[in-house]
Design a protein around this motif. Sequence first.
Motif, short mmCIF file in Angstrom:
data_model
loop_
_atom_site.label_atom_id
_atom_site.label_comp_id
_atom_site.label_asym_id
_atom_site.label_seq_id
_atom_site.Cartn_x
_atom_site.Cartn_y
_atom_site.Cartn_z
N LYS A 26 6.68 -0.99 -9.58
CA LYS A 26 6.41 0.03 -8.56
C LYS A 26 5.26 0.94 -9.00
O LYS A 26 4.41 1.32 -8.20
CB LYS A 26 7.67 0.85 -8.30
N SER A 27 5.25 1.29 -10.29
CA SER A 27 4.20 2.15 -10.82
C SER A 27 2.84 1.46 -10.76
O SER A 27 1.85 2.06 -10.33
CB SER A 27 4.54 2.53 -12.27
N ALA A 28 2.80 0.20 -11.20
CA ALA A 28 1.53 -0.53 -11.21
C ALA A 28 1.01 -0.75 -9.79
O ALA A 28 -0.19 -0.58 -9.52
CB ALA A 28 1.71 -1.88 -11.92
N PHE A 29 1.91 -1.14 -8.88
CA PHE A 29 1.48 -1.38 -7.51
C PHE A 29 0.99 -0.08 -6.87
O PHE A 29 -0.05 -0.07 -6.19
CB PHE A 29 2.62 -1.96 -6.67
N TYR A 30 1.71 1.02 -7.10
CA TYR A 30 1.30 2.31 -6.52
C TYR A 30 -0.07 2.72 -7.07
O TYR A 30 -0.94 3.16 -6.30
CB TYR A 30 2.33 3.38 -6.86
N LYS A 31 -0.26 2.56 -8.36
CA LYS A 31 -1.53 2.96 -8.99
C LYS A 31 -2.71 2.20 -8.39
O LYS A 31 -3.72 2.79 -7.97
CB LYS A 31 -1.47 2.71 -10.49
N TYR A 32 -2.59 0.89 -8.31
CA TYR A 32 -3.72 0.08 -7.85
C TYR A 32 -3.77 -0.09 -6.34
O TYR A 32 -4.74 -0.63 -5.81
CB TYR A 32 -3.72 -1.27 -8.56
N SER A 33 -2.74 0.40 -5.65
CA SER A 33 -2.80 0.41 -4.19
C SER A 33 -3.70 1.54 -3.71
O SER A 33 -4.09 1.58 -2.55
CB SER A 33 -1.40 0.55 -3.59
N LYS A 34 -4.04 2.44 -4.63
CA LYS A 34 -4.92 3.56 -4.31
C LYS A 34 -6.38 3.26 -4.65
O LYS A 34 -7.26 4.08 -4.39
CB LYS A 34 -4.48 4.81 -5.08
N GLU A 189 -11.55 -4.67 -11.93
CA GLU A 189 -10.69 -4.98 -10.80
C GLU A 189 -9.73 -6.13 -11.16
O GLU A 189 -8.55 -6.10 -10.78
CB GLU A 189 -11.53 -5.39 -9.59
N ILE A 190 -10.25 -7.11 -11.88
CA ILE A 190 -9.41 -8.21 -12.33
C ILE A 190 -8.32 -7.69 -13.26
O ILE A 190 -7.16 -8.11 -13.18
CB ILE A 190 -10.25 -9.29 -13.06
N LYS A 191 -8.69 -6.77 -14.13
CA LYS A 191 -7.71 -6.19 -15.06
C LYS A 191 -6.61 -5.45 -14.28
O LYS A 191 -5.44 -5.50 -14.64
CB LYS A 191 -8.40 -5.23 -16.02
N GLY A 192 -7.02 -4.77 -13.21
CA GLY A 192 -6.06 -4.05 -12.39
C GLY A 192 -5.10 -5.00 -11.69
O GLY A 192 -3.89 -4.79 -11.67
N ALA A 193 -5.65 -6.08 -11.13
CA ALA A 193 -4.81 -7.08 -10.47
C ALA A 193 -3.87 -7.73 -11.46
O ALA A 193 -2.69 -7.99 -11.16
CB ALA A 193 -5.69 -8.13 -9.80
N LYS A 194 -4.37 -7.97 -12.67
CA LYS A 194 -3.55 -8.58 -13.72
C LYS A 194 -2.39 -7.65 -14.09
O LYS A 194 -1.27 -8.12 -14.33
CB LYS A 194 -4.39 -8.90 -14.95
N SER A 195 -2.65 -6.36 -14.13
CA SER A 195 -1.60 -5.38 -14.46
C SER A 195 -0.49 -5.43 -13.42
O SER A 195 0.70 -5.39 -13.76
CB SER A 195 -2.19 -3.97 -14.53
N VAL A 196 -0.88 -5.52 -12.16
CA VAL A 196 0.11 -5.58 -11.07
C VAL A 196 0.94 -6.85 -11.16
O VAL A 196 2.17 -6.82 -11.08
CB VAL A 196 -0.59 -5.50 -9.70
N LEU A 197 0.27 -7.99 -11.35
CA LEU A 197 0.96 -9.28 -11.38
C LEU A 197 1.81 -9.44 -12.64
O LEU A 197 2.88 -10.05 -12.60
CB LEU A 197 -0.04 -10.43 -11.26
N THR A 198 1.34 -8.89 -13.76
CA THR A 198 2.12 -8.94 -15.00
C THR A 198 3.40 -8.12 -14.85
O THR A 198 4.48 -8.55 -15.28
CB THR A 198 1.31 -8.42 -16.20
N ALA A 199 3.27 -6.95 -14.23
CA ALA A 199 4.45 -6.10 -14.01
C ALA A 199 5.44 -6.81 -13.09
O ALA A 199 6.65 -6.79 -13.32
CB ALA A 199 4.02 -4.77 -13.40
#
Length: 226
Positions: A26-34, A189-199
């Motif tokens: 939830k934290s990762a998705f919220y962060k990168y959804s912004k 951006e790839i790193k951000g997407a990776k953070s979301v998918l890893t979480a």
Amino acid sequence: MPIFDSTFIILIPAMLISLWAQMKVKSAFYKYSKVRSINGYTGAQVARMILDAEGLYDVPVQHIGGNLTDHYDPRARVMRLSEDVYGSTSIAAIGVAAHETGHAIQHQKEYAPLQIRGAIVPLVNFSSNASWVIFFLGFILGIPSLVNIGVYLFSAVVIFQLITLPVEFDASNRALKILSQRGILYGDEIKGAKSVLTAAAMTYVAAALMAISQLIRLLALSSRDE
């Protein structure tokens, strides 16, 4: 019915990990959804783009309600994206959309773990509920054969969760590779997407640990009945 007996402590580590995993995703998705992607593609556009590039023109991308309810339905051959993903241009939305297209590609290429998981879904749907009823019925009535059947049925749930792990990790790896190769996302951006998918992947790891813990608890309870 021994629901909160001493064996319940076996579940505590898995419960804590599950809670942590839910908070993490939830934290990762919220962060990168912004964070809006540079190219400005929506989740739906990215899904359509990747599907078409893979020759999956007949797989529609549909909008559904709910939060993080995104999924690929292999039976209907339909991609369904949630409100926060379908029309969003965020890094999080693009990562999730690409992940779901990863499942569609797995289906197209007959990825073995996905096929196995799909084949045992009917059994798991039955055993996930029936196993507990049969187990505790046998436990209360003192019928070891019913206890064993309950354990065997719940083992199918554990197998399902374990098979799910390579399915989800592979879909994420496919997604990140495609996003990078096709220039849909760049650098950080790839790193951000990776953070979301890893979480998100950690929630599946937590689910597998919970299933294993539940099985160990059933085995511990069954040993008391011998």
